[in-house]
Design a protein around this motif. Structure first.
Motif, PDB file in Angstrom:
ATOM      1  N   ALA B 110     -24.302 -32.548   2.846  1.00 23.86           N
ATOM      2  CA  ALA B 110     -24.096 -30.934   3.224  1.00 23.86           C
ATOM      3  C   ALA B 110     -22.649 -30.689   3.439  1.00 23.86           C
ATOM      4  O   ALA B 110     -21.786 -31.293   3.630  1.00 23.86           O
ATOM      5  CB  ALA B 110     -24.858 -31.129   4.569  1.00 23.86           C
ATOM      6  N   ARG B 111     -22.516 -29.297   3.594  1.00 26.05           N
ATOM      7  CA  ARG B 111     -21.284 -28.747   3.760  1.00 26.05           C
ATOM      8  C   ARG B 111     -21.441 -27.620   4.554  1.00 26.05           C
ATOM      9  O   ARG B 111     -22.251 -26.535   4.571  1.00 26.05           O
ATOM     10  CB  ARG B 111     -20.406 -28.170   2.552  1.00 26.05           C
ATOM     11  CG  ARG B 111     -19.235 -27.718   2.683  1.00 26.05           C
ATOM     12  CD  ARG B 111     -18.537 -27.315   1.432  1.00 26.05           C
ATOM     13  NE  ARG B 111     -18.132 -28.254   0.618  1.00 26.05           N
ATOM     14  CZ  ARG B 111     -17.295 -28.255  -0.481  1.00 26.05           C
ATOM     15  NH1 ARG B 111     -16.651 -27.013  -0.635  1.00 26.05           N
ATOM     16  NH2 ARG B 111     -16.871 -29.365  -1.394  1.00 26.05           N
ATOM     17  N   PHE B 112     -20.578 -27.421   5.661  1.00 29.99           N
ATOM     18  CA  PHE B 112     -20.376 -26.704   6.619  1.00 29.99           C
ATOM     19  C   PHE B 112     -19.233 -25.615   6.344  1.00 29.99           C
ATOM     20  O   PHE B 112     -18.108 -26.114   6.436  1.00 29.99           O
ATOM     21  CB  PHE B 112     -20.235 -27.130   8.066  1.00 29.99           C
ATOM     22  CG  PHE B 112     -21.367 -28.058   8.432  1.00 29.99           C
ATOM     23  CD1 PHE B 112     -22.454 -27.394   8.995  1.00 29.99           C
ATOM     24  CD2 PHE B 112     -21.105 -29.333   7.995  1.00 29.99           C
ATOM     25  CE1 PHE B 112     -23.443 -28.630   9.641  1.00 29.99           C
ATOM     26  CE2 PHE B 112     -22.138 -30.340   8.490  1.00 29.99           C
ATOM     27  CZ  PHE B 112     -23.209 -30.023   9.417  1.00 29.99           C
ATOM     28  N   HIS B 113     -19.411 -24.401   6.130  1.00 32.52           N
ATOM     29  CA  HIS B 113     -18.306 -23.519   5.892  1.00 32.52           C
ATOM     30  C   HIS B 113     -17.847 -22.813   7.103  1.00 32.52           C
ATOM     31  O   HIS B 113     -18.916 -22.107   7.983  1.00 32.52           O
ATOM     32  CB  HIS B 113     -18.558 -22.332   4.995  1.00 32.52           C
ATOM     33  CG  HIS B 113     -18.604 -23.008   3.514  1.00 32.52           C
ATOM     34  ND1 HIS B 113     -17.679 -23.125   2.756  1.00 32.52           N
ATOM     35  CD2 HIS B 113     -19.625 -23.684   3.027  1.00 32.52           C
ATOM     36  CE1 HIS B 113     -18.093 -23.564   1.579  1.00 32.52           C
ATOM     37  NE2 HIS B 113     -19.555 -23.916   1.674  1.00 32.52           N
ATOM     38  N   LEU B 114     -16.709 -22.924   7.772  1.00 31.95           N
ATOM     39  CA  LEU B 114     -16.205 -22.227   9.005  1.00 31.95           C
ATOM     40  C   LEU B 114     -15.199 -21.575   8.725  1.00 31.95           C
ATOM     41  O   LEU B 114     -14.852 -21.233   7.714  1.00 31.95           O
ATOM     42  CB  LEU B 114     -15.824 -23.360  10.147  1.00 31.95           C
ATOM     43  CG  LEU B 114     -16.648 -24.623  10.253  1.00 31.95           C
ATOM     44  CD1 LEU B 114     -16.264 -25.658  11.019  1.00 31.95           C
ATOM     45  CD2 LEU B 114     -18.006 -24.275  10.851  1.00 31.95           C
ATOM     46  N   VAL B 123     -19.890 -28.865  14.862  1.00 31.71           N
ATOM     47  CA  VAL B 123     -21.019 -28.648  14.138  1.00 31.71           C
ATOM     48  C   VAL B 123     -22.211 -29.968  14.416  1.00 31.71           C
ATOM     49  O   VAL B 123     -21.511 -31.046  14.661  1.00 31.71           O
ATOM     50  CB  VAL B 123     -20.937 -28.382  12.664  1.00 31.71           C
ATOM     51  CG1 VAL B 123     -20.210 -26.997  12.654  1.00 31.71           C
ATOM     52  CG2 VAL B 123     -20.211 -29.393  11.917  1.00 31.71           C
ATOM     53  N   SER B 124     -23.299 -29.601  14.366  1.00 31.74           N
ATOM     54  CA  SER B 124     -24.046 -30.901  14.301  1.00 31.74           C
ATOM     55  C   SER B 124     -25.337 -30.466  13.254  1.00 31.74           C
ATOM     56  O   SER B 124     -25.633 -29.380  13.273  1.00 31.74           O
ATOM     57  CB  SER B 124     -24.739 -31.189  15.646  1.00 31.74           C
ATOM     58  OG  SER B 124     -25.386 -30.218  16.310  1.00 31.74           O
TER      59      SER B 124
END
Lengths: 107, 164
Positions: B110-114, B123-124
């Protein structure tokens, strides 16, 4: 396909405060590749993207692959800037999209 | 020795036992065959996977707190929390956080874009972990640098073992 989402976040916040948004989604997140019993394989069908837009501006994007569990949970934070809607949009393999909206009142 | 159990039921018990033994043996063969097959395939190692994500830049270690259980009973849903030390201002923020499990069938999880508006790079999520392995987190900072950390996880009941 059953889809449901539960969004947990404060309904109001002080300006500048950091709010945590938790999103629990109901989705099988079928990673595909299993035998379909007819010699073929089941195609992948997962939610591959969640975007959150706050007062018209994108604030968060979550790209999901098969490594994200069924019924995925995600939490993130944002700074409360103005009263507005936070729009959550999911994109599913195959092109279907789902949208949910939550309102944040900034005092 | 005479007992209340009829010969018929004894026979079926014996049959069941034989089946169990056979099933056990088959499962044993399957389990012993799996790592062998995996070993013959060229398994991309973690460093390569990270280099692909960072486009060749070697990430620095540290600045990330990865909370993941050291022992997961069920690999199908593993609670993971990531905190990157960052002021999250317009000048210095975390662009994205990427999760890699080297032994998953698809290692990029997964990838979180912030962005600076996140306020905090925390993030969790819940992950699928195929087997006991090292889970790596790579974060891209706004100044072009990358930071990373990793953690070992032992998975008792693997994800991705069903479905032939």
């Amino acid at each position: 396909m059953s889809f449901n989402a539960r969004i947990t976040m404060p309904t109001e916040a002080k300006a500048g405060e950091i709010v945590e948004i938790k999103v629990l989604t109901r989705h099988a997140m079928d990673r595909g590749g299993q035998s379909d019993g007819k010699g073929g394989t089941v195609p992948r069908k997962i939610l591959n993207r969640l975007t959150a837009t706050y007062a018209g501006e994108p604030i968060f994007r979550f790209d999901m692959h098969t490594g994200v569990s069924a019924n995925p949970f995600v939490s993130f934070t944002t700074r409360a800037v103005a009263t507005g809607d936070i729009i959550f949009e999911w994109r599913e393999d195959g092109g279907a999209t789902y949208t949910r909206t939550a309102r944040l009142t900034v005092t | 020795m005479s007992s209340a159990i009829s010969p018929r039921s004894r026979r079926s018990e014996a049959g069941l036992d034989r089946r169990c033994v056979l099933a056990g043996a088959a499962a044993g063969l399957l389990v012993s065959a799996l790592p062998g097959r995996a070993a013959t395939e060229p398994s991309p190692d973690l460093a390569q996977l990270i280099a692909r994500v960072t486009e060749g830049v070697a990430p620095e270690r540290g600045r990330i707190t990865l909370s993941i259980p050291a022992l997961a009973e069920n690999g199908n849903s593993v609670d993971t929390r990531i905190l990157v030390e960052s002021p999250m201002t317009g000048a210095d923020y975390v662009r994205w956080i990427h999760l890699i499990a080297e032994k998953n069938p698809f290692p990029d999880m997964a990838r979180f874009h912030l962005g600076p508006r996140a306020g905090r790079a925390e993030v969790s999520t819940t992950l699928r972990i195929a087997q006991s392995q090292k889970v790596a987190v790579v974060a891209a900072l706004s100044d072009g640098r990358f930071v990373m950390t990793d953690a070992d996880i032992v998975v008792t009941l693997s994800a991705c073992i069903d479905g032939g």
